[in-house]
Design a protein around this motif. Structure first.
Motif, short mmCIF file in Angstrom:
data_model
loop_
_atom_site.label_atom_id
_atom_site.label_comp_id
_atom_site.label_asym_id
_atom_site.label_seq_id
_atom_site.Cartn_x
_atom_site.Cartn_y
_atom_site.Cartn_z
N THR A 230 0.82 -1.21 0.00
CA THR A 230 0.00 0.00 0.00
C THR A 230 0.86 1.26 0.00
O THR A 230 0.60 2.20 -0.76
N GLU A 231 1.88 1.29 0.84
CA GLU A 231 2.73 2.49 0.91
C GLU A 231 3.49 2.70 -0.39
O GLU A 231 3.63 3.84 -0.86
N MET A 232 3.98 1.62 -1.01
CA MET A 232 4.67 1.76 -2.28
C MET A 232 3.71 2.20 -3.38
O MET A 232 4.06 3.05 -4.21
N ALA A 233 2.50 1.65 -3.41
CA ALA A 233 1.52 2.04 -4.43
C ALA A 233 1.11 3.51 -4.26
O ALA A 233 0.94 4.23 -5.25
N LEU A 234 0.95 3.96 -3.03
CA LEU A 234 0.62 5.37 -2.80
C LEU A 234 1.76 6.29 -3.26
O LEU A 234 1.50 7.36 -3.83
N CYS A 235 2.99 5.88 -3.02
CA CYS A 235 4.13 6.67 -3.48
C CYS A 235 4.16 6.75 -5.00
O CYS A 235 4.41 7.81 -5.58
#
Length: 313
Positions: A230-235
């Motif tokens: 999730t954090e990588m996709a948001l970035c």
């Protein structure tokens, strides 16, 4: 046809609600796209199966039929921070278990003789065979200062997450905070051991039944997987949005003033000014690709196609 697809979806995807709650805690909107959530569940399931297979192979190398905690720690040994967090998680789980046993036995939790001495967290004694100190039959005395330094390193990431959660909930109402707190408790395994075993199809890969400690470790790892994805996709989504807005040929949507100094972007189907768009499938696919981009050893000297090993998230 639609009913058959819906029935197949409910049978295959059993953790859509939990994944949506986890994604909301990690920064996604409250109602993510169904396709995105299903893709993340497929990725997590494939990762869990890969972990189980690799841990079983590691246990076989040790000459044991049963999986132990060190088999899973060995797979993530290169991520020292995650190893320390996992050991701290198991330590607190052991503390809660001992307290519950004392409560069931009717013993007093607080001992008057030692009331002034605060209890330290009991560390889980997991002998890691690849560490040099465990190669000796008689280990040296443990250095408390080194243990304290490791605990501080493990807690630094947890403190960062708590600070981020505090920043997010600072402006929330009471009802919003209650919902956020419920989402933070989402888990793949807590009181769902049977569902998790059926979901991962463990009987097809293991001859023995996993104990509760191993299921808890897998629950910890699945939570970390959803967090990283999730954090990588948001970035990635932020970078793409920034690049699209900064493109020289991009057409600027019409703007108008609403009694203030900040212009409002107006389009045909524009939502509220604070509306956020959810993560799309392409963002999750790119995040998974980046997390899988690890150097692979050169072992194919004969040429031809070989199977690339999946990297654990």
């Amino acid at each position: 046809m639609d009913k058959a697809k819906e029935r197949e979806r409910q049978t295959r995807y059993r953790y859509l609600t939990e994944i949506q709650q986890m994604m909301f805690v990690f920064g996604e909107i409250q109602d993510p796209l169904a396709d995105t959530t299903m893709l993340i569940e497929d990725i997590v399931r494939s990762q869990v199966i890969e972990i189980i297979v690799m841990a079983a192979a590691q246990a076989q190398r040790r000459g044991s039929r049963f999986l132990a905690a060190e088999d899973f720690i060995f797979l993530i040994r290169h991520d020292r921070t995650k190893v320390l967090r996992l050991r701290e998680y198991l330590s607190w789980k052991d503390v809660r278990k001992k307290v519950k046993e004392r409560e069931d036995a009717g013993d007093d939790i607080i001992d008057d003789a030692n009331a002034d001495k605060p209890d330290r967290v009991a560390k889980v004694n997991i002998r890691l065979s690849w560490e040099l100190a465990n190669a000796f039959s008689e280990n040296l005395a443990d250095d408390d200062s080194d243990d304290d330094d490791e605990m501080l390193d493990a807690q630094s990431d947890s403190l960062k997450r708590l600070k981020d959660a505090d920043d997010v909930t600072r402006q929330m109402t009471r009802d919003e905070y209650v919902h956020y707190s419920e989402c933070r408790q989402a888990s793949f395994t807590f009181r769902k051991n049977k569902r998790f075993r059926e979901w991962a199809n463990m009987t097809a890969f293991l001859d023995t039944k996993l104990n509760d400690e191993i299921i808890d470790i897998l629950g910890f790892l699945t939570f970390e997987m959803v967090s990283k994805i999730t954090e990588m996709a948001l970035c990635i989504k932020r970078d793409l949005d920034k690049a699209a807005s900064a493109a020289p040929g991009a057409a600027d949507p019409p703007k108008r003033q609403h009694g203030g100094n900040t212009p409002e972007v107006i389009s045909l189907f524009s939502g509220p000014p604070t509306a956020r768009t959810p993560l799309e499938v392409q963002h999750v696919q790119e995040a998974f690709r980046r997390l899988q981009r690890t150097p692979q050893p050169i072992r194919n000297f004969k040429g031809g196609l070989t199977r690339t090993r999946m990297s654990l998230i």
